[in-house]
Design a protein around this motif. Structure first.
Motif, PDB file in Angstrom:
ATOM      1  N   GLU A  83       0.808  -0.976   0.014  1.00  0.00           N
ATOM      2  CA  GLU A  83       0.088   0.559  -0.094  1.00  0.00           C
ATOM      3  C   GLU A  83       0.994   1.485   0.028  1.00  0.00           C
ATOM      4  O   GLU A  83       2.347   0.966   0.825  1.00  0.00           O
ATOM      5  CB  GLU A  83      -0.844  -0.037   0.682  1.00  0.00           C
ATOM      6  N   PRO A  84       0.276   1.980  -0.849  1.00  0.00           N
ATOM      7  CA  PRO A  84       1.578   3.903   0.334  1.00  0.00           C
ATOM      8  C   PRO A  84       1.653   4.270   0.780  1.00  0.00           C
ATOM      9  O   PRO A  84       0.926   3.835   1.846  1.00  0.00           O
ATOM     10  CB  PRO A  84       0.366   5.066  -1.388  1.00  0.00           C
ATOM     11  N   SER A  85       2.599   4.418   1.289  1.00  0.00           N
ATOM     12  CA  SER A  85       3.330   5.577   2.451  1.00  0.00           C
ATOM     13  C   SER A  85       4.175   6.078   2.469  1.00  0.00           C
ATOM     14  O   SER A  85       5.235   6.060   0.938  1.00  0.00           O
ATOM     15  CB  SER A  85       3.587   4.018   2.906  1.00  0.00           C
ATOM     16  N   THR A  86       4.357   7.218   3.235  1.00  0.00           N
ATOM     17  CA  THR A  86       5.164   8.048   2.938  1.00  0.00           C
ATOM     18  C   THR A  86       5.792   7.968   4.058  1.00  0.00           C
ATOM     19  O   THR A  86       7.064   7.737   4.574  1.00  0.00           O
ATOM     20  CB  THR A  86       4.862   9.234   2.487  1.00  0.00           C
ATOM     21  N   ARG A  87       5.307   8.070   5.346  1.00  0.00           N
ATOM     22  CA  ARG A  87       5.798   7.861   6.727  1.00  0.00           C
ATOM     23  C   ARG A  87       7.107   6.699   7.128  1.00  0.00           C
ATOM     24  O   ARG A  87       8.111   6.637   6.863  1.00  0.00           O
ATOM     25  CB  ARG A  87       4.893   9.004   7.750  1.00  0.00           C
ATOM     26  N   THR A  88       5.929   6.056   6.703  1.00  0.00           N
ATOM     27  CA  THR A  88       6.247   4.565   7.971  1.00  0.00           C
ATOM     28  C   THR A  88       7.369   3.701   7.361  1.00  0.00           C
ATOM     29  O   THR A  88       8.501   3.908   7.404  1.00  0.00           O
ATOM     30  CB  THR A  88       5.001   3.075   7.679  1.00  0.00           C
ATOM     31  N   ARG A  89       7.304   4.009   5.552  1.00  0.00           N
ATOM     32  CA  ARG A  89       8.032   3.557   4.742  1.00  0.00           C
ATOM     33  C   ARG A  89       9.516   4.253   5.260  1.00  0.00           C
ATOM     34  O   ARG A  89      10.748   3.387   5.082  1.00  0.00           O
ATOM     35  CB  ARG A  89       7.943   3.442   2.947  1.00  0.00           C
ATOM     36  N   GLU A 111      -4.273  -3.466  12.367  1.00  0.00           N
ATOM     37  CA  GLU A 111      -3.089  -2.839  13.681  1.00  0.00           C
ATOM     38  C   GLU A 111      -2.093  -1.885  13.060  1.00  0.00           C
ATOM     39  O   GLU A 111      -1.802  -2.359  11.695  1.00  0.00           O
ATOM     40  CB  GLU A 111      -2.689  -3.705  14.414  1.00  0.00           C
ATOM     41  N   HIS A 112      -1.437  -1.027  13.104  1.00  0.00           N
ATOM     42  CA  HIS A 112      -0.582  -0.510  12.982  1.00  0.00           C
ATOM     43  C   HIS A 112       0.680   0.185  14.102  1.00  0.00           C
ATOM     44  O   HIS A 112       0.513   1.058  14.698  1.00  0.00           O
ATOM     45  CB  HIS A 112      -0.798   1.241  12.265  1.00  0.00           C
ATOM     46  N   PRO A 113       1.315  -1.077  14.874  1.00  0.00           N
ATOM     47  CA  PRO A 113       1.648  -1.055  15.967  1.00  0.00           C
ATOM     48  C   PRO A 113       3.221   0.440  16.059  1.00  0.00           C
ATOM     49  O   PRO A 113       3.001   1.209  16.918  1.00  0.00           O
ATOM     50  CB  PRO A 113       2.394  -2.349  16.366  1.00  0.00           C
ATOM     51  N   THR A 114       3.911  -0.029  15.362  1.00  0.00           N
ATOM     52  CA  THR A 114       4.703   1.554  15.499  1.00  0.00           C
ATOM     53  C   THR A 114       4.386   2.386  15.418  1.00  0.00           C
ATOM     54  O   THR A 114       4.529   3.604  15.694  1.00  0.00           O
ATOM     55  CB  THR A 114       5.700   1.013  14.062  1.00  0.00           C
ATOM     56  N   GLN A 115       2.819   2.868  14.647  1.00  0.00           N
ATOM     57  CA  GLN A 115       2.568   4.620  14.774  1.00  0.00           C
ATOM     58  C   GLN A 115       2.110   4.732  16.159  1.00  0.00           C
ATOM     59  O   GLN A 115       2.493   5.763  16.760  1.00  0.00           O
ATOM     60  CB  GLN A 115       1.279   4.554  13.605  1.00  0.00           C
ATOM     61  N   ALA A 116       1.525   3.431  16.464  1.00  0.00           N
ATOM     62  CA  ALA A 116       1.388   4.083  18.241  1.00  0.00           C
ATOM     63  C   ALA A 116       2.351   4.100  19.158  1.00  0.00           C
ATOM     64  O   ALA A 116       2.309   5.049  19.296  1.00  0.00           O
ATOM     65  CB  ALA A 116       0.061   3.073  18.498  1.00  0.00           C
ATOM     66  N   HIS A 167      -2.064  13.595  14.809  1.00  0.00           N
ATOM     67  CA  HIS A 167      -2.625  13.586  13.764  1.00  0.00           C
ATOM     68  C   HIS A 167      -1.649  11.867  13.058  1.00  0.00           C
ATOM     69  O   HIS A 167       0.038  12.818  12.978  1.00  0.00           O
ATOM     70  CB  HIS A 167      -2.881  14.389  12.350  1.00  0.00           C
ATOM     71  N   PRO A 168      -1.891  10.944  12.919  1.00  0.00           N
ATOM     72  CA  PRO A 168      -0.688   9.850  11.554  1.00  0.00           C
ATOM     73  C   PRO A 168      -1.125  10.130  10.186  1.00  0.00           C
ATOM     74  O   PRO A 168       0.674  10.124   9.693  1.00  0.00           O
ATOM     75  CB  PRO A 168      -1.114   8.514  12.525  1.00  0.00           C
ATOM     76  N   GLY A 169      -1.419  11.176   9.796  1.00  0.00           N
ATOM     77  CA  GLY A 169      -1.301  11.875   8.805  1.00  0.00           C
ATOM     78  C   GLY A 169      -0.875  10.287   7.752  1.00  0.00           C
ATOM     79  O   GLY A 169      -1.069   9.158   8.152  1.00  0.00           O
ATOM     80  N   PRO A 170      -1.646  10.592   6.419  1.00  0.00           N
ATOM     81  CA  PRO A 170      -1.450  12.177   5.870  1.00  0.00           C
ATOM     82  C   PRO A 170      -2.846  12.442   5.576  1.00  0.00           C
ATOM     83  O   PRO A 170      -3.818  12.011   6.587  1.00  0.00           O
ATOM     84  CB  PRO A 170      -1.573  11.877   4.791  1.00  0.00           C
ATOM     85  N   MET A 171      -3.420  13.872   5.645  1.00  0.00           N
ATOM     86  CA  MET A 171      -4.172  14.576   6.611  1.00  0.00           C
ATOM     87  C   MET A 171      -5.110  15.294   5.583  1.00  0.00           C
ATOM     88  O   MET A 171      -4.547  15.402   4.284  1.00  0.00           O
ATOM     89  CB  MET A 171      -3.419  16.023   7.342  1.00  0.00           C
ATOM     90  N   LEU A 206       6.603  -5.280   6.292  1.00  0.00           N
ATOM     91  CA  LEU A 206       5.357  -5.507   6.087  1.00  0.00           C
ATOM     92  C   LEU A 206       4.201  -4.624   5.879  1.00  0.00           C
ATOM     93  O   LEU A 206       3.875  -4.211   7.421  1.00  0.00           O
ATOM     94  CB  LEU A 206       4.480  -6.677   5.875  1.00  0.00           C
ATOM     95  N   ARG A 207       3.582  -3.698   5.232  1.00  0.00           N
ATOM     96  CA  ARG A 207       2.586  -2.710   4.604  1.00  0.00           C
ATOM     97  C   ARG A 207       1.622  -3.972   3.926  1.00  0.00           C
ATOM     98  O   ARG A 207       1.418  -4.236   3.030  1.00  0.00           O
ATOM     99  CB  ARG A 207       2.440  -1.299   4.661  1.00  0.00           C
ATOM    100  N   HIS A 208       0.686  -4.281   4.334  1.00  0.00           N
ATOM    101  CA  HIS A 208      -0.553  -5.505   3.610  1.00  0.00           C
ATOM    102  C   HIS A 208      -2.092  -4.861   3.182  1.00  0.00           C
ATOM    103  O   HIS A 208      -2.526  -4.496   5.264  1.00  0.00           O
ATOM    104  CB  HIS A 208      -0.407  -6.491   3.384  1.00  0.00           C
TER     105      HIS A 208
HETATM  106  N1   CP Z   1       0.660   7.368   9.489  1.00  0.00           N
HETATM  107  C1   CP Z   1       0.919   6.478   8.232  1.00  0.00           C
HETATM  108  O1   CP Z   1       1.000   5.208   8.469  1.00  0.00           O
HETATM  109  O2   CP Z   1       1.194   7.211   8.059  1.00  0.00           O
HETATM  110  P1   CP Z   1       1.952   6.847   5.985  1.00  0.00           P
HETATM  111  O3   CP Z   1       0.936   6.129   5.351  1.00  0.00           O
HETATM  112  O4   CP Z   1       2.008   7.821   5.249  1.00  0.00           O
HETATM  113  O5   CP Z   1       3.354   5.668   5.724  1.00  0.00           O
END
Ligand code: CP
Length: 322
Positions: A63-69, A144-149, A271-275, A116-118
């Motif tokens: 899945e798309p990601s800026t922050r986590t990836r 879940e998104h444990p590293t964000q928490a 806010h976890p983003g993206p906003m 892994l993001r899926h």
């Molecule tokens: N908060 C978060 O998971 O952002 P990304 O989707 O940009 O990784």
């Protein structure tokens, strides 16, 4: 859910990080302490002495990601590891290869950690059962998104000193939010008092069974909170009719200057983003003095460094928010 496979070879005593559900207070404490220790090191102009030199971290993002990836890649590199980043489009998943075959292929290249993001809930748990490499869940569907928490908790502790008794309100699309689920589990474990607020169509059934207080009125809910987390409305996951319109949502559940004026003066806005600017929160709140949204992003690198360090056998480091 935490991996059932216990590891005696790392300070956390677990093979993988699959969720915050089941993580103990002492495991969360070790991750936060280690992240604060890395922060202290970086503030003194030092970098860790490449504890992951010679190791490799594979990032598999479906899945798309800026922050986590981005932050996992930076975290791995800061610790001296090499990285391999594969997306759905850049991998043979595009040619019909199953997730399991892709993961087994990656494992044959002997990575030290697989991130892994899926879009499917439970996919990291499935891989964890089959593979011997530690798996980190970087977001699985609505689950879940444990590293964000964990980065959220680090940011709260940094600004508020302690998580014990902290009043935290999570606003918005709780039903589709893996962040909300992971935040609720981790905050409850650390002794915070969690509330949720949103339109009934965006709250999961029996959400109060997760140990939260439920509100439908944002002004009432927000008044006495120490921290308010606004969640992204996940338009890509909504079914028609769940919200009447963006404007209507913003009017009743958007954080703006007028609602903020009724909150505690020292409230933190997260806010976890993206906003979706102007929907979950107004630009003046997103960029205002109570917002710690970019601090969350910065702490994301440190928390992910801590997780990679600890899962690969690094010693538990001592750090604190002061
Ligand atoms: N908060 C978060 O998971 O952002 P990304 O989707 O940009 O990784």
């Amino acid at each position: 859910m935490v991996s059932p496979k216990q590891s005696r070879t790392n300070a956390l005593g677990i093979k993988s990080i699959l969720g915050t559900e089941g993580l103990s207070a002492s495991q969360i404490r070790k991750i936060l302490d280690c992240a604060f220790a890395f922060k202290r090191l970086s503030q003194s102009g030092l970098e860790p002495v490449s504890p992951l030199k010679g190791k490799s971290v594979t990032l598999l993002f479906f899945e798309p990601s800026t922050r986590t990836r981005g932050s996992f890649e930076l975290a791995a590199k800061r610790l001296g590891a090499s990285t391999l980043v594969l997306t759905k489009e850049s991998s043979s998943a595009e040619k019909g290869e199953t997730l399991l075959d892709t993961a087994r292929t990656i494992e044959a290249m002997r990575p030290d950690v697989l991130v892994l993001r899926h879009p499917s809930a439970g996919s990291p748990h499935h891989l964890d059962r089959i593979l011997s490499v530690p798996v980190v869940n970087a977001g699985d569907g609505f689950h879940e998104h444990p590293t964000q928490a964990l980065l959220d908790l680090m940011t709260m502790e940094e600004f508020k000193g302690s998580l014990e008794g902290l009043k935290v309100l999570i606003v918005g699309d709780i039903a589709h939010s893996r962040v909300a689920r992971s935040d609720i589990y981790a905050l409850n474990t650390m002794g915070a008092k969690v509330s949720v607020c949103g339109p009934p169509t965006l709250l999961p059934p029996k959400v109060e069974n997760m140990g939260v207080t439920v509100y439908w009125d944002l002004e009432k809910a927000a008044r006495e909170q120490d921290v308010i987390i606004l969640l992204r409305i996940q338009f890509e996951r909504l079914t028609p009719g769940q919200i009447p319109s963006k404007g209507e949502y913003a009017r009743f559940y958007g954080m703006n200057s007028s609602v903020l004026a009724k909150c505690r003066e020292d409230v933190l806005i997260m806010h976890p983003g993206p906003m979706n600017r102007g929907v979950e929160l107004s630009p003046e709140v997103a960029d205002g003095p109570r917002s710690v949204i970019l601090n969350q992003v910065a702490n994301g690198v440190l928390v992910r460094m801590a997780i990679l360090h600890l899962l690969t056998g690094g010693e538990a480091l001592k750090g604190d928010p002061s």
